[in-house]
Design an enzyme around this catalytic site. Structure first.
Site, PDB file in Angstrom:
ATOM      1  N   LYS A  94       0.485   5.174   6.754  1.00  0.00           N
ATOM      2  CA  LYS A  94      -0.035   5.938   5.619  1.00  0.00           C
ATOM      3  C   LYS A  94       0.507   7.362   5.692  1.00  0.00           C
ATOM      4  CE  LYS A  94      -2.725   2.730   3.912  1.00  0.00           C
ATOM      5  NZ  LYS A  94      -1.867   1.681   4.502  1.00  0.00           N
ATOM      6  N   SER A 130       0.803  -1.226   0.000  1.00  0.00           N
ATOM      7  CA  SER A 130       0.000   0.000   0.000  1.00  0.00           C
ATOM      8  C   SER A 130       0.835   1.275   0.000  1.00  0.00           C
ATOM      9  CB  SER A 130      -0.940   0.006   1.203  1.00  0.00           C
ATOM     10  OG  SER A 130      -0.209   0.229   2.386  1.00  0.00           O
TER      11      SER A 130
END
Lengths: 151, 422
Positions: free
Chosen positions: A107, A70
């Site tokens: 993230k 990701s």
């Protein structure tokens, strides 16, 4: 041409990185025989330490390992060891280790006037809008990354 | 001596460590179990509210634990030790002098901080530890260690204090002392508390106001010092260098019953080797090695046996090889076949400085060789990891080792144990 070819052993000794647990000064400093002072003695410096390069405050630094794909657009790959520094103030644009509804995630944090978002570094995944009904915590800021090329 | 001490104490430390890595456990009852998962050794506030007790056997607490979904962990001393070291080293940044009082407590010297807002400074310390390490702490600040301890206790309990209480003004001190039971004063055990109650001395304020003669008569000289400290007169300073230990013991209950001499030998070798290591850490050597073994006294249906053997060494030593040798000798002397052993231990005494050891003319051990071998052994184990090099007598696999079934990973010390995140 007078280029000296470095033998493998010389190359290695040149880039040898110090360990945190090692004595602060190279051992030979204490072992100079009487009568032959080493000309290098006054020029001894600590070896380059990867951890002091990567880490902030050692007391506030933790490591986590990245899984999945990701974050590939930010050059963070599966298996990378991420250096998380809890002492840093969180800023928009930081890559952070967050905990959302009891799950850890790494993230990019985006803070704008319209709200807070966690942005993945891969188009396959969607950004996460942080809403009030989510349990959200920034655990620490990712300060660096360590990757081993040769296993 | 300084005139302002801060006592920083981690709140429910073992449970808080688990919460750092499991944020979902905030506001959930959590307990941590002892070695061998035998009993409860730490409780979160929520677990305390459910009536779970310190030291309560796990099997006895199990029904409450299940009923209220209490989360439980085995203690992982590697993880706890590292988190403790982080807290202490963070605290050390805030003071020129610090005494590490226990795994989760430290006294800081805040004397001579002129022109600094002390309550504000204490809150900065608290916020920094919380942010950097994730551990909540309470801080009590006062002119003596005894009062700092008392202030800390109130800081932890009072919601208004919000984790920080500075007691420097006489009127605040009086209120704080009046609301503290004598039994809760640092150093007053339950026996002295009963005695003081019988004299009508119920709170710390009353204790601070007894005469010196009364304190000395009923509480000894130690008690007099304590009373003076309650009045704000510092009598004990920071212990920055921990005093060298006079006796070192290493022992453990077995996870599984042990019957064979061989298994016992391995256990005793490991304990002796730990003692030797601790000796070298404090640059001491010991003269006396005692080994004890016993069966499980709670299994009354089984034959019981308890014995100890003490050996006087010809010359004081801190060599693993020598101590293991003598401990094994002692064990062979007391071992009896046909019993089920529950526990073994090694206790060393007559400890003195390593360089002040008295020589023996019949000594045939090459001491300098031993010393340099031990130095190498310690260095290898420090740089390559604990247990990299050991004496063969310690063995490799130990079925008797206590099992901690619910042990959390070593998140901060083993690379294979770090959190995996997506």
């Amino acid at each position: 041409m007078n280029t000296k070819i470095l033998l493998p052993s010389e190359t290695v000794s040149f880039i040898l990185l110090g360990r945190d647990t090692e004595t602060k000064h190279p051992l030979f400093a204490a072992r100079v025989p009487a009568g032959f002072p080493s000309p290098a003695e006054e020029h001894i410096e600590d070896r380059i330490s990867l951890s002091s390069y990567l880490n902030g405050h050692p007391d506030a630094t933790f490591y986590v390992q990245l899984e999945g794909d990701s974050m590939i657009d930010y050059n963070l790959l599966e298996g990378d060891l991420l250096v998380v520094d809890r002492s840093l103030h969180v800023r928009s644009g930081d890559i952070v280790l967050a905990n959302v509804n009891s799950e850890y995630t790494v993230k990019k944090l985006e803070i704008t006037e319209t709200g807070v978002r966690l942005l993945p570094g891969n188009k396959k995944y969607n950004p996460v809008e942080i809403t009030e009904d989510l349990e959200f915590l920034v655990w620490g800021v990712v300060r660096g990354v360590a990757r081993r090329i040769r296993q | 001596m300084t005139n302002l001490f801060a006592l920083v104490d981690c709140n429910n430390f073992y449970c808080s460590v688990m919460r750092v890595f499991h944020p979902e456990l905030n506001n959930v009852p959590v307990v941590v179990l002892s070695n061998n998962d035998g009993s409860i050794i730490a409780r979160s506030n929520e677990a305390k509210a459910l009536g779970l007790q310190m030291g309560q056997p796990f099997f006895e607490a199990k029904s409450t634990i299940d009923k209220y979904n209490v989360v439980y962990f085995s203690s992982n001393y590697t993880l706890i030790g590292d988190m403790s070291a982080r807290v202490h080293s963070t605290l050390a940044r805030f003071t020129p002098n610090m005494e590490i009082y226990s795994i989760d407590e430290a006294f800081l010297d805040l004397g001579g901080f002129k022109g600094i807002d002390i309550p504000d400074y204490a809150r900065t310390i608290r916020n920094t530890v919380k942010k950097w390490i994730g551990i909540p702490v309470s801080i009590g600040v006062a002119p003596t260690k005894t009062l700092a301890k008392l202030a800390n206790r109130i800081a932890k309990k009072s919601e208004k204090a919000n984790g920080v209480l500075v007691l420097t003004e006489a009127k605040h001190l009086e209120v704080a002392l009046k609301r503290t039971d004598v039994g809760d004063v640092w150093g007053i055990g339950s026996r002295y508390a009963t005695k003081l109650h019988s004299f009508g001395i119920n709170n710390a304020w009353q204790l601070a106001n007894v005469t010196d003669a009364f304190a000395k008569k009923h509480l000894t000289v130690v008690g007099l010092r304590l009373v003076k400290e309650l009045r704000g007169e510092p009598c004990t300073d920071l212990e920055i260098e921990p005093p060298a230990k006079k006796g070192i013991c290493s022992s453990r209950s077995f996870g599984q019953p042990v019957t064979s001499l061989n298994d016992l030998k391995e256990a005793v070798a490991i304990y002796a080797s730990r003692c030797a290591y601790k000796l070298r850490q404090q640059k001491s050597a010991c003269r006396v090695v005692t080994v004890f073994i016993h069966t499980n006294p709670f299994r009354e249906q089984e034959p019981q046996y308890y014995n100890t053997k003490t050996i006087y060494l010809p010359v004081s030593s801190s060599s693993t090889i020598e101590l293991v040798q003598y401990a094994t000798m002692a064990l062979e002397h007391i071992y009896r076949d046909g019993f089920v052993y529950k526990k073994a231990g090694v206790y060393i005494t007559e400890i003195g400085p390593a360089d002040g050891a008295q020589m023996n003319i019949f000594d045939r051990v090459d001491r300098s060789k031993h010393a340099s071998l031990m130095l190498t052994l310690d260095q290898l184990n420090r740089s390559m990891g604990k247990g990299t090099v050991k004496v063969a007598a310690e063995g490799v696999s130990h079925i008797w080792e206590p099992k901690a079934e619910f042990s959390p990973p070593c998140y901060t010390t083993r690379i294979e144990d770090v959190l995996k995140v997506r």
